[in-house]
Design a protein around this motif. Structure first.
Motif, PDB file in Angstrom:
ATOM      1  N   ALA A  81      -4.383   9.836 -12.483  1.00  0.00           N
ATOM      2  CA  ALA A  81      -5.391   8.909 -12.992  1.00  0.00           C
ATOM      3  C   ALA A  81      -5.334   7.581 -12.248  1.00  0.00           C
ATOM      4  CB  ALA A  81      -5.202   8.690 -14.489  1.00  0.00           C
ATOM      5  N   LYS A  82      -4.173   7.248 -11.686  1.00  0.00           N
ATOM      6  CA  LYS A  82      -4.028   5.985 -10.959  1.00  0.00           C
ATOM      7  C   LYS A  82      -4.665   6.024  -9.569  1.00  0.00           C
ATOM      8  CE  LYS A  82      -0.100   4.379 -13.524  1.00  0.00           C
ATOM      9  NZ  LYS A  82       1.262   3.946 -13.542  1.00  0.00           N
ATOM     10  N   LEU A  83      -5.047   7.218  -9.105  1.00  0.00           N
ATOM     11  CA  LEU A  83      -5.750   7.297  -7.818  1.00  0.00           C
ATOM     12  C   LEU A  83      -7.047   6.499  -7.863  1.00  0.00           C
ATOM     13  CD1 LEU A  83      -5.424  10.971  -6.555  1.00  0.00           C
ATOM     14  CD2 LEU A  83      -4.635   8.904  -5.424  1.00  0.00           C
ATOM     15  N   LYS A  84      -7.682   6.449  -9.016  1.00  0.00           N
ATOM     16  CA  LYS A  84      -8.932   5.693  -9.168  1.00  0.00           C
ATOM     17  C   LYS A  84      -8.712   4.218  -8.837  1.00  0.00           C
ATOM     18  CE  LYS A  84     -13.159   6.274 -10.732  1.00  0.00           C
ATOM     19  NZ  LYS A  84     -14.110   6.828  -9.828  1.00  0.00           N
ATOM     20  N   GLY A  85      -7.534   3.690  -9.208  1.00  0.00           N
ATOM     21  CA  GLY A  85      -7.222   2.296  -8.920  1.00  0.00           C
ATOM     22  C   GLY A  85      -6.986   2.015  -7.446  1.00  0.00           C
ATOM     23  N   LEU A  86      -6.742   3.068  -6.669  1.00  0.00           N
ATOM     24  CA  LEU A  86      -6.516   2.879  -5.239  1.00  0.00           C
ATOM     25  C   LEU A  86      -7.813   2.871  -4.449  1.00  0.00           C
ATOM     26  CD1 LEU A  86      -3.423   5.195  -4.743  1.00  0.00           C
ATOM     27  CD2 LEU A  86      -3.466   2.717  -4.963  1.00  0.00           C
ATOM     28  N   GLU A  87      -8.888   3.359  -5.049  1.00  0.00           N
ATOM     29  CA  GLU A  87     -10.173   3.347  -4.351  1.00  0.00           C
ATOM     30  C   GLU A  87     -10.603   1.906  -4.102  1.00  0.00           C
ATOM     31  OE1 GLU A  87     -12.810   5.617  -6.772  1.00  0.00           O
ATOM     32  OE2 GLU A  87     -11.881   7.506  -6.213  1.00  0.00           O
ATOM     33  N   GLY A  88     -11.339   1.712  -3.079  1.00  0.00           N
ATOM     34  CA  GLY A  88     -11.802   0.365  -2.755  1.00  0.00           C
ATOM     35  C   GLY A  88     -10.839  -0.411  -1.883  1.00  0.00           C
ATOM     36  N   CYS A  89      -9.766   0.239  -1.471  1.00  0.00           N
ATOM     37  CA  CYS A  89      -8.832  -0.464  -0.586  1.00  0.00           C
ATOM     38  C   CYS A  89      -9.450  -0.593   0.802  1.00  0.00           C
ATOM     39  CB  CYS A  89      -7.503   0.270  -0.494  1.00  0.00           C
ATOM     40  SG  CYS A  89      -7.524   1.689   0.620  1.00  0.00           S
ATOM     41  N   ARG A  90      -9.022  -1.588   1.522  1.00  0.00           N
ATOM     42  CA  ARG A  90      -9.436  -1.783   2.914  1.00  0.00           C
ATOM     43  C   ARG A  90      -8.178  -1.943   3.744  1.00  0.00           C
ATOM     44  NH1 ARG A  90     -14.443  -3.841   4.326  1.00  0.00           N
ATOM     45  NH2 ARG A  90     -13.686  -3.000   6.266  1.00  0.00           N
ATOM     46  N   VAL A  91      -8.055  -1.162   4.787  1.00  0.00           N
ATOM     47  CA  VAL A  91      -6.910  -1.253   5.689  1.00  0.00           C
ATOM     48  C   VAL A  91      -7.331  -2.127   6.865  1.00  0.00           C
ATOM     49  CG1 VAL A  91      -5.241   0.035   7.070  1.00  0.00           C
ATOM     50  CG2 VAL A  91      -6.191   1.058   4.992  1.00  0.00           C
ATOM     51  N   HIS A  92      -6.494  -3.085   7.213  1.00  0.00           N
ATOM     52  CA  HIS A  92      -6.773  -4.012   8.314  1.00  0.00           C
ATOM     53  C   HIS A  92      -5.536  -4.136   9.193  1.00  0.00           C
ATOM     54  CE1 HIS A  92     -10.206  -5.562   5.984  1.00  0.00           C
ATOM     55  NE2 HIS A  92      -9.387  -5.639   4.961  1.00  0.00           N
ATOM     56  N   LEU A  93      -5.726  -4.751  10.349  1.00  0.00           N
ATOM     57  CA  LEU A  93      -4.610  -5.240  11.169  1.00  0.00           C
ATOM     58  C   LEU A  93      -4.709  -6.752  11.147  1.00  0.00           C
ATOM     59  CD1 LEU A  93      -4.263  -3.044  14.387  1.00  0.00           C
ATOM     60  CD2 LEU A  93      -2.791  -3.104  12.395  1.00  0.00           C
ATOM     61  N   ARG A  94      -3.559  -7.404  11.007  1.00  0.00           N
ATOM     62  CA  ARG A  94      -3.531  -8.871  10.943  1.00  0.00           C
ATOM     63  C   ARG A  94      -2.589  -9.397  12.010  1.00  0.00           C
ATOM     64  NH1 ARG A  94      -3.711 -12.386   5.759  1.00  0.00           N
ATOM     65  NH2 ARG A  94      -3.330 -14.435   6.625  1.00  0.00           N
TER      66      ARG A  94
ATOM     67  N   THR B 262      -9.102   9.077   5.486  1.00  0.00           N
ATOM     68  CA  THR B 262      -9.063   7.619   5.499  1.00  0.00           C
ATOM     69  C   THR B 262      -9.143   7.126   4.059  1.00  0.00           C
ATOM     70  OG1 THR B 262     -11.446   7.517   5.746  1.00  0.00           O
ATOM     71  CG2 THR B 262     -10.143   7.470   7.768  1.00  0.00           C
ATOM     72  N   GLY B 263      -8.798   5.878   3.831  1.00  0.00           N
ATOM     73  CA  GLY B 263      -8.811   5.333   2.476  1.00  0.00           C
ATOM     74  C   GLY B 263      -7.482   5.587   1.786  1.00  0.00           C
ATOM     75  N   CYS B 264      -7.257   4.898   0.688  1.00  0.00           N
ATOM     76  CA  CYS B 264      -5.952   4.960   0.025  1.00  0.00           C
ATOM     77  C   CYS B 264      -5.867   6.008  -1.067  1.00  0.00           C
ATOM     78  CB  CYS B 264      -5.624   3.588  -0.560  1.00  0.00           C
ATOM     79  SG  CYS B 264      -5.559   2.312   0.698  1.00  0.00           S
ATOM     80  N   ALA B 265      -6.951   6.693  -1.389  1.00  0.00           N
ATOM     81  CA  ALA B 265      -6.937   7.664  -2.473  1.00  0.00           C
ATOM     82  C   ALA B 265      -6.756   9.084  -1.964  1.00  0.00           C
ATOM     83  CB  ALA B 265      -8.210   7.546  -3.301  1.00  0.00           C
ATOM     84  N   GLY B 266      -6.404   9.253  -0.693  1.00  0.00           N
ATOM     85  CA  GLY B 266      -6.226  10.598  -0.146  1.00  0.00           C
ATOM     86  C   GLY B 266      -7.569  11.252   0.067  1.00  0.00           C
ATOM     87  N   GLY B 267      -7.557  12.566   0.239  1.00  0.00           N
ATOM     88  CA  GLY B 267      -8.825  13.227   0.476  1.00  0.00           C
ATOM     89  C   GLY B 267      -8.746  14.700   0.204  1.00  0.00           C
TER      90      GLY B 267
END
Length: 196
Positions: free
Chosen positions: A97-110, A131-136
């Motif tokens: 259920a916590k996978l939903k909270g991972l959606e909307g992440c953005r991966v960047h390089l800083r 791609t993305g933090c919720a797997g696939g």
């Protein structure tokens, strides 16, 4: 006695010293506040053994500078003076259920000086994981993907780490020092920082 124009208007001219900066601040304040509120400033550093954040345990990132494409014959050139960087993120959830909270992440390089790059969506031939933090998940048969990558396109399972990928095109001088970070619009100014 006749006073000159400057002397007659001395009070008005003196008030401009205060009115002009205050007006400038008032006009630019919303833009500055909007930029400041959207700027990732507070890092949560991911330790080598894992760090719990946003409903998942995050592990150290793996970074490849100038990687080879994952599909044969699909090498896409980068603009002059730039280098491609591939980042693998490894994470694990203890509750699906916590996978939903991972959606909307953005991966960047800083970069160390604060410049930030978003992932390059045109580098599809360099992706071998979701791609993305919720797997696939993949609705195609497992035989559709090469043997080395099919295992990553399954729905994440509780307690089992899974990997995602992001590809970036950055200036060559920053390719070896830029640090992967993960942001969420709902968690700014915090962000996940993955030391290199």
């Amino acid at each position: 006695m006749r006073y000159g124009w400057f002397r007659r208007n001395a009070a008005a001219l003196a008030s401009l010293v205060l009115v002009i900066p205050v007006t400038g601040w008032w006009v630019t304040r919303p833009d500055y506040k909007s930029w400041y509120d959207a700027e990732p400033r507070d890092p949560v550093t991911v330790a080598a053994g894992g760090t719990s954040y946003a409903g998942a345990t995050w592990y150290a990132a793996s970074v490849e500078v100038d990687p080879a494409p994952k599909r044969v014959g699909a090498d896409e050139p980068t603009p002059p003076g730039t280098t491609r960087v591939r980042v693998y993120l490894r994470l694990q959830v203890d509750d699906l259920a916590k996978l939903k909270g991972l959606e909307g992440c953005r991966v960047h390089l800083r970069a160390p000086d604060g410049r930030i790059w978003s992932d390059d969506i045109a580098s599809g031939s360099y992706l071998d994981r979701p791609t993305g933090c919720a797997g696939g998940t993949d609705d195609k048969p497992a035989t559709w993907r090469p043997k080395g990558t099919a295992e990553y396109y399954l729905k994440p399972r509780v307690g089992k780490p899974f990997e995602t990928v992001a590809v970036f095109v950055v200036p060559t001088e920053d390719a070896k020092t830029a640090q992967p970070i993960v942001t969420w619009a709902t968690r700014i100014p915090q962000y996940l920082a993955f030391p290199r």
